[in-house]
Design a protein around this motif. Structure first.
Motif, PDB file in Angstrom:
ATOM      1  N   VAL A   1       5.212   0.817  -8.814  1.00 40.28           N
ATOM      2  CA  VAL A   1       4.401   1.388  -9.845  1.00 40.28           C
ATOM      3  C   VAL A   1       4.353   0.875 -11.110  1.00 40.28           C
ATOM      4  O   VAL A   1       3.414   0.386 -11.744  1.00 40.28           O
ATOM      5  CB  VAL A   1       4.609   2.872  -9.816  1.00 40.28           C
ATOM      6  N   ASN A   2       5.481   0.453 -11.670  1.00 38.31           N
ATOM      7  CA  ASN A   2       5.539  -0.039 -12.872  1.00 38.31           C
ATOM      8  C   ASN A   2       5.439  -1.460 -13.058  1.00 38.31           C
ATOM      9  O   ASN A   2       4.441  -2.196 -13.721  1.00 38.31           O
ATOM     10  CB  ASN A   2       7.008   0.013 -13.314  1.00 38.31           C
ATOM     11  N   ALA A   3       5.595  -2.213 -11.910  1.00 36.13           N
ATOM     12  CA  ALA A   3       5.084  -3.651 -11.652  1.00 36.13           C
ATOM     13  C   ALA A   3       3.718  -3.613 -11.754  1.00 36.13           C
ATOM     14  O   ALA A   3       3.121  -4.597 -12.135  1.00 36.13           O
ATOM     15  CB  ALA A   3       5.567  -4.247 -10.381  1.00 36.13           C
ATOM     16  N   SER A   4       2.804  -2.804 -11.021  1.00 34.05           N
ATOM     17  CA  SER A   4       1.441  -2.806 -10.880  1.00 34.05           C
ATOM     18  C   SER A   4       0.819  -2.654 -12.436  1.00 34.05           C
ATOM     19  O   SER A   4      -0.153  -3.396 -12.785  1.00 34.05           O
ATOM     20  CB  SER A   4       0.995  -1.699 -10.049  1.00 34.05           C
ATOM     21  N   ARG A   5       1.421  -1.756 -13.163  1.00 32.03           N
ATOM     22  CA  ARG A   5       1.046  -1.528 -14.697  1.00 32.03           C
ATOM     23  C   ARG A   5       1.114  -2.552 -15.448  1.00 32.03           C
ATOM     24  O   ARG A   5       0.373  -3.153 -16.131  1.00 32.03           O
ATOM     25  CB  ARG A   5       1.815  -0.486 -15.045  1.00 32.03           C
ATOM     26  N   ILE A   6       2.155  -3.457 -15.384  1.00 26.24           N
ATOM     27  CA  ILE A   6       2.695  -4.538 -16.166  1.00 26.24           C
ATOM     28  C   ILE A   6       1.725  -5.591 -15.605  1.00 26.24           C
ATOM     29  O   ILE A   6       0.693  -6.243 -16.463  1.00 26.24           O
ATOM     30  CB  ILE A   6       4.065  -5.205 -15.886  1.00 26.24           C
TER      31      ILE A   6
ATOM     32  N   PHE B   1       0.697  -1.125   0.087  1.00 21.66           N
ATOM     33  CA  PHE B   1      -0.045   0.081   0.029  1.00 21.66           C
ATOM     34  C   PHE B   1       0.867   1.252   0.024  1.00 21.66           C
ATOM     35  O   PHE B   1       0.619   2.187  -0.660  1.00 21.66           O
ATOM     36  CB  PHE B   1      -0.869  -0.135   1.215  1.00 21.66           C
ATOM     37  N   LYS B   2       1.960   1.253   0.957  1.00 24.78           N
ATOM     38  CA  LYS B   2       2.537   2.476   0.812  1.00 24.78           C
ATOM     39  C   LYS B   2       3.488   2.759  -0.147  1.00 24.78           C
ATOM     40  O   LYS B   2       4.346   3.782  -0.348  1.00 24.78           O
ATOM     41  CB  LYS B   2       3.520   2.447   2.274  1.00 24.78           C
ATOM     42  N   TYR B   3       3.516   1.675  -1.038  1.00 28.82           N
ATOM     43  CA  TYR B   3       4.626   1.902  -2.632  1.00 28.82           C
ATOM     44  C   TYR B   3       3.569   2.224  -3.526  1.00 28.82           C
ATOM     45  O   TYR B   3       4.019   2.311  -4.843  1.00 28.82           O
ATOM     46  CB  TYR B   3       5.071   0.740  -2.984  1.00 28.82           C
ATOM     47  N   GLY B   4       2.240   2.861  -3.296  1.00 29.45           N
ATOM     48  CA  GLY B   4       1.308   3.459  -4.198  1.00 29.45           C
ATOM     49  C   GLY B   4       0.754   2.413  -5.143  1.00 29.45           C
ATOM     50  O   GLY B   4       0.180   2.757  -6.499  1.00 29.45           O
ATOM     51  N   VAL B   5       0.687   1.152  -4.709  1.00 27.57           N
ATOM     52  CA  VAL B   5       0.075   0.060  -5.845  1.00 27.57           C
ATOM     53  C   VAL B   5      -1.305   0.082  -5.751  1.00 27.57           C
ATOM     54  O   VAL B   5      -2.105   0.368  -6.769  1.00 27.57           O
ATOM     55  CB  VAL B   5       0.342  -1.464  -5.018  1.00 27.57           C
ATOM     56  N   PHE B   6      -1.988   0.735  -4.634  1.00 26.13           N
ATOM     57  CA  PHE B   6      -3.483   0.748  -4.226  1.00 26.13           C
ATOM     58  C   PHE B   6      -3.681   2.304  -5.280  1.00 26.13           C
ATOM     59  O   PHE B   6      -4.734   2.085  -5.979  1.00 26.13           O
ATOM     60  CB  PHE B   6      -3.833   1.356  -2.899  1.00 26.13           C
ATOM     61  N   ASP B   7      -3.228   3.311  -5.477  1.00 24.69           N
ATOM     62  CA  ASP B   7      -3.379   4.265  -5.990  1.00 24.69           C
ATOM     63  C   ASP B   7      -3.230   4.109  -7.710  1.00 24.69           C
ATOM     64  O   ASP B   7      -3.844   4.742  -8.492  1.00 24.69           O
ATOM     65  CB  ASP B   7      -2.177   5.523  -5.697  1.00 24.69           C
TER      66      ASP B   7
END
Lengths: 45, 551
Positions: free
Chosen positions: B520-525, B392-398
């Motif tokens: 952030v990049n991993a979430s997008r992938i 959460f604190k790394y912006g995955v949620f956002d």
């Protein structure tokens, strides 16, 4: 503020009232009621 | 043949389920903050205009597309849009209508689990005796998976799983016995809780229970129009954006729910009834709780500061539980249960809607039964949702929220409005909207749906793609176009993160930012992989239909 709130509340009440007071449509019970020939992926009208 | 033979139990149940789909946490946490940040009472003018020329047309478009697809036994957007034109590519545009729901449910169920957890913490008296900083620290500790006051190890994960199990179980019960029943209980309770809290928001008196302002100060702050803001494209963009989020258009859930409506039944009046019910919850209840209560106890400057730092979400979870206890221990606990209870009902009626397109797709295309289809949804959301909990604190949620919960809605709505008005054809589209209608649909909407709605959507998309720095459109036109960090282009380029990284000197901050960039990049992938996987399933389903001669 009050006029906006009244407008929104009134619109919600009016449409919900219409829903509650519109008699349900009868089940189609004849061939004529069910003979719509809709075409899947019909070309543009 | 499809295993999907479900239908709605009653018309009121359908409307409450549709309204429940639209009413979400944003009605209470996002709308008042958007209003405060965009001209107060003046915001309501573009907001209502966008509702009339974009919200209502999109509701009618989606309801009629859904009912049309349902006539051919389709209950998810890929094959609903496929019924409307011969071009095979449309079904891949329809993938948005499943993907968005799975991706949004993955973080939304986590958010929903906070509300469930906070209901129990309010009941258990966790916030009693804590000061404002104490309540805020509790939230930080909670989302960091820190120590639980209930003694439950990894409490956020526990509540997330409970919430998912609840959603999945309800979905497995079917449309009428599961989703509709929850809407019939949840929506009236939500409105009762909301009216109680709105009454409290309207009756705060300075000097009583530690209040420093009357209710009128907060209400005036929210509603006093700043007409200078009325001509700002940023304000109009914010108003159009809020209409999207609040009505849940561009997601595929409305199509799915409407596909279970009988072919001769009304959709025009149903759509209006559900849409205006959502507006009532947002404009009347949503505007009367968060901001008036907060300003009553913290003052305008304090609330503006909190809104800028924490947004509506922070205000709702970090501040309100503390403010409720100014009314005494018992009323504080009751108000906490009502506030988080109404947020929970708002959340669960929306997350249930997010499960139905995937379930409908599996039932229609692969002959799955409802129960295993529902459990597969729960499992996918658990796997995709865990990164939002753990990181959460790394912006995955956002990141999930931005791409699936924001950009995707505009893109899909733009495509569907063009498909409906220009490809399917406005004459046929109009016949679909008015067929079986229990109200007279104003003829002007034929023009609005054909021209105004697609153009407005195109403008919203372009405006989000190339938002100028600071929202200064006039300045950008005259002094060169510098993109804002909130624009889609700069988001893709991670401009904000990279700038922060370049300016950082503290090694700990640099490490945190580098980790954030990675996640952030991993979430997008991950989100792209999910989209492509669903598209592949749609391709397999299409080939299966061709083999079976069903297309």
């Amino acid at each position: 503020m009050l006029s906006t709130m009244l407008l929104v509340t009134g619109a919600m009440g009016y449409f919900f009232y219409r829903v509650l007071n519109t008699p349900p449509k009868p089940e189609p019970d004849s061939f004529l009621d069910n003979d719509d020939e809709i075409e899947r992926q019909a070309p543009r009208a | 043949m499809s295993a999907n033979k479900e239908s709605w139990g009653s018309r009121v149940g359908l409307i409450l389920a549709m309204a429940g789909n639209a009413v979400g946490l944003g009605n209470f946490l996002r709308f008042p903050v958007q209003a405060v940040q965009n001209g107060g009472g003046a915001f309501i003018i573009p907001y209502l205009i966008c509702f009339l020329v974009m919200g209502i047309p999109l509701l009618w478009i989606e309801w009629s597309m859904g009912r049309f697809g349902g006539k051919f036994g389709h209950h998810s957007t890929p094959f609903i849009v496929d019924t409307m034109h011969k071009n095979r590519l449309w079904k891949y545009i329809g993938v948005f209508g499943i993907w968005t729901n799975i991706a949004v449910a993955s973080y939304y169920c986590y958010l929903e689990s906070w509300t469930l957890s906070y209901v129990f913490h309010s009941l258990g008296g966790t916030f009693s005796g804590l000061d404002q900083i104490g309540v805020s620290n509790f939230f930080d500790e909670y989302v960091s998976l820190g120590e639980s006051t209930f003694g439950i190890p990894y409490e956020p994960i526990f509540f997330f799983v409970i919430c998912l199990l609840l959603n999945t179980w309800i979905l497995s019960q079917g449309l009428a016995k599961g989703v509709e029943r929850v809407a019939k209980i949840g929506m009236p309770l939500l409105i009762v809780f909301g009216m109680f809290l709105a009454y409290k928001g309207f009756t705060i008196t300075a000097g009583e229970n530690g209040a420093i302002n009357d209710s009128s100060v907060g209400l005036n702050f929210l509603w006093t129009p700043n007409f200078d803001e009325l001509w700002s494209p940023t304000v109009w963009l914010a108003a159009a954006g809020q209409i999207f989020f609040t009505l849940s258009v561009g997601m595929g859930t409305i199509h799915c729910y409407a596909s279970y409506v009988r072919s001769k039944d009304d959709i025009a009046l149903n759509a209006m009834s559900a849409g205006w019910m959502n507006e009532f919850v947002e404009v009347v209840l949503g505007a009367s709780i968060l901001i008036p209560i907060s300003i009553g106890y913290l003052g305008i400057d304090g609330v503006v500061d909190l809104v800028n730092k924490q947004g509506g979400l922070g205000l709702g979870f970090r501040t309100l539980p503390y403010l409720f206890y100014q009314w005494g221990d018992v009323l504080g606990a009751v108000a906490g249960v009502m506030w988080f209870g109404l947020l929970f009902f708002a959340g669960i009626t929306s997350s249930l809607a997010m499960g139905t397109p995937w379930i409908g797709f599996l039932q229609d295309e692969f002959n799955w039964r409802r129960r295993p289809a529902a459990w597969s949804f729960g499992l996918i959301v658990l796997v995709l949702g865990m990164p939002t909990v753990l990181f959460f604190k790394y912006g995955v949620f956002d990141e999930y929220d931005y791409w699936a919960g924001t950009v995707s809605l505009v893109v899909f709505a733009l495509f569907e409005s063009i498909l409906f008005a220009w490809v399917f054809g406005m004459n046929k589209g109009w016949r679909e909207i008015t067929s079986g209608a229990d109200i007279k649909v104003p003829g002007i909407y034929k023009f609005i749906i054909k021209f105004v709605t697609p153009l407005l959507l195109l403008w919203v998309f372009i405006g989000s793609l190339i938002t100028p720095k600071g929202g200064d459109w006039a300045g950008a036109l005259s002094n060169g176009w510098e993109l804002d960090d909130s624009s889609i282009i700069n988001k893709i380029k991670n401009s904000n993160l990279k700038r922060q990284l370049a300016e950082a000197t503290d090694p700990a901050v640099i490490e945190q930012l580098q980790d954030t960039l990675f996640f952030v990049n991993a979430s997008r992938i991950l989100l792209v992989v999910v989209f492509l996987s669903i598209a592949a399933l749609v391709y397999i389903a299409y080939k299966k239909r061709v083999r079976e001669g069903r297309i």
